[in-house]
Design a protein around this motif. Structure first.
Motif, mmCIF file in Angstrom:
data_model
loop_
_atom_site.group_PDB
_atom_site.id
_atom_site.type_symbol
_atom_site.label_atom_id
_atom_site.label_comp_id
_atom_site.label_asym_id
_atom_site.label_seq_id
_atom_site.Cartn_x
_atom_site.Cartn_y
_atom_site.Cartn_z
ATOM 1 N N GLU A 235 0.822 -1.214 0.000
ATOM 2 C CA GLU A 235 0.000 0.000 0.000
ATOM 3 C C GLU A 235 0.855 1.262 0.000
ATOM 4 O O GLU A 235 0.545 2.237 -0.668
ATOM 5 C CB GLU A 235 -0.934 0.003 1.225
ATOM 6 C CG GLU A 235 -1.910 -1.169 1.266
ATOM 7 C CD GLU A 235 -2.976 -1.092 0.183
ATOM 8 O OE1 GLU A 235 -3.168 -0.004 -0.389
ATOM 9 O OE2 GLU A 235 -3.604 -2.134 -0.103
ATOM 10 N N GLU A 236 1.927 1.243 0.795
ATOM 11 C CA GLU A 236 2.821 2.408 0.875
ATOM 12 C C GLU A 236 4.254 1.934 1.007
ATOM 13 O O GLU A 236 4.520 0.939 1.678
ATOM 14 C CB GLU A 236 2.493 3.259 2.121
ATOM 15 C CG GLU A 236 1.255 4.118 2.015
ATOM 16 C CD GLU A 236 1.097 4.959 3.285
ATOM 17 O OE1 GLU A 236 1.974 5.800 3.540
ATOM 18 O OE2 GLU A 236 0.115 4.741 4.017
ATOM 19 N N MET A 237 5.177 2.651 0.362
ATOM 20 C CA MET A 237 6.592 2.315 0.479
ATOM 21 C C MET A 237 7.392 3.594 0.236
ATOM 22 O O MET A 237 7.283 4.220 -0.816
ATOM 23 C CB MET A 237 6.943 1.241 -0.553
ATOM 24 C CG MET A 237 8.382 0.784 -0.527
ATOM 25 S SD MET A 237 8.540 -0.750 -1.501
ATOM 26 C CE MET A 237 10.170 -0.517 -2.201
ATOM 27 N N GLY A 238 8.178 3.989 1.220
ATOM 28 C CA GLY A 238 8.978 5.205 1.054
ATOM 29 C C GLY A 238 9.929 5.404 2.218
ATOM 30 O O GLY A 238 9.730 4.844 3.312
ATOM 31 N N LEU A 239 10.968 6.196 1.981
ATOM 32 C CA LEU A 239 11.940 6.477 3.045
ATOM 33 C C LEU A 239 11.300 7.371 4.100
ATOM 34 O O LEU A 239 10.597 8.338 3.771
ATOM 35 C CB LEU A 239 13.187 7.162 2.472
ATOM 36 C CG LEU A 239 14.104 6.262 1.627
ATOM 37 C CD1 LEU A 239 15.161 7.100 0.915
ATOM 38 C CD2 LEU A 239 14.769 5.195 2.491
ATOM 39 N N ARG A 240 11.536 7.056 5.358
ATOM 40 C CA ARG A 240 10.968 7.838 6.451
ATOM 41 C C ARG A 240 11.614 9.227 6.482
ATOM 42 O O ARG A 240 12.837 9.355 6.394
ATOM 43 C CB ARG A 240 11.177 7.120 7.793
ATOM 44 C CG ARG A 240 10.472 7.818 8.944
ATOM 45 C CD ARG A 240 10.550 7.019 10.216
ATOM 46 N NE ARG A 240 9.838 5.723 10.112
ATOM 47 C CZ ARG A 240 9.719 4.885 11.124
ATOM 48 N NH1 ARG A 240 10.278 5.158 12.307
ATOM 49 N NH2 ARG A 240 9.064 3.747 10.965
#
Length: 318
Positions: A235-240
């Motif tokens: 659903e979501e994937m990204g660098l914090r």
């Protein structure tokens, strides 16, 4: 004296660079994905002891100074029982018509059966593609068994009117003859430029590979009926945000979809223990592939009978 042709290797007369596509096909669990990973030298395709785990066509890329070999991994062709099964089979046949070489995998530890005959007969409808046979899993068979297996493959070719350009025994696990297979595949490719940048191992988007790794982890150790019933959507994937550059953290939120409440209980396990194991195993694989620490959050949801529902299949990416 004629000028040298820069597009050919003057020593051999071979083109200076070849490129093209090869597809491994075979019935489920024939060793196709393990072979793709062995040739690419990295884990780009999920492998599982459960058959029928590959759902997407993942391209693994073998880079060489003289060649670029793009490996197309397909689902195992089988007689379909669901709408999903029909779509997977259509995907396989479309792929066969578009690649330069089709390599049919026959596991050496199993006799050739109706499933293999069905595949080779279907393959016979594809005219122009070069066809080779690969006897996989030779580490699991005796020399006598392998010899008989190669004769059986030859006989199947004669019976179905299929002309094998080569018949090659390999063990991807032991590394036996994998390099030879690579050389044979490269020798059959047409002249062509590099199609992908150096260092790229697959053209599948990272989210798709991550979803497959999560699904692989969720399949290990569960009952036989579950492989067909699990789908994973990232659903979501990204660098914090706000992390120092030398300490990145990749946040991944993914949903595991099953078809029934009873399956949801199996995937989650007693007090969530099974899901924690799945998350830990998947996170380690993702970190190894992407080279970044990962925070992985998994949720299990029920999508009732999704394999038979066209609307749900579209939503889950099939």
């Amino acid at each position: 004296m004629p000028a040298e042709d820069p597009t050919t290797d003057q020593g051999t007369g071979r083109p200076a660079h070849v490129s093209g596509f090869a597809s491994f096909v075979g019935r489920p669990n024939a060793g196709k994905s393990t072979l793709t990973n062995a040739l690419v030298g990295s884990k780009v395709v999920i492998t599982s002891s459960k058959p029928q785990t590959t759902r997407t066509v993942v391209r693994g890329i073998v880079h060489r100074p003289d060649a670029q070999l793009i490996l197309v991994d397909t689902p195992g062709l089988h007689r379909p029982r669901t709408l999903l099964g029909e779509r997977l089979n259509d995907l396989v046949k479309t792929t066969w018509a578009e690649v330069d070489i089709v390599a049919v995998c026959f596991p050496a530890n199993e006799k050739i059966g109706p499933g293999d005959r069905f595949i080779v007969n279907e393959l016979g409808k594809v005219r122009r593609t070069i066809k080779i046979a690969v006897a996989t899993k030779t580490d699991l068979a005796s020399p006598e068994r392998i010899g008989q297996h190669l004769l059986d493959i030859q006989a199947l070719g004669v019976e179905t009117g299929t002309e094998w350009a080569e018949i090659v025994p390999v063990s991807a696990v032991a590394g036996d003859q994998v390099k030879l297979l690579e050389e044979l595949l490269v020798s059959m490719l047409p002249e062509g430029p590099q199609l992908y940048p150096d260092g790229e191992l697959s053209d599948a988007p990272e989210e798709a590979i991550v979803a497959e790794l999560i699904r692989e982890a969720s399949l290990e150790g569960v009952r036989d009926e579950l492989p067909h019933s699990i789908a994973v959507v990232v659903e979501e994937m990204g660098l914090r945000e706000g992390r120092p550059e030398d300490k990145p953290l990749l946040d991944i939120h993914a949903n595991l979809f099953v078809e029934r409440d009873s399956q949801k209980g199996i995937v989650i396990g007693h007090k969530g223990a099974r899901l924690r194991e799945v998350g830990s195993a998947a996170r380690q694989q993702i970190e190894a592939l992407l080279g970044t620490p990962v925070y992985l959050e998994l949720r299990v949801k029920v999508a009732k009978d999704w394999q038979r529902d066209p609307r749900q299949l579209r939503r889950l990416g099939f």
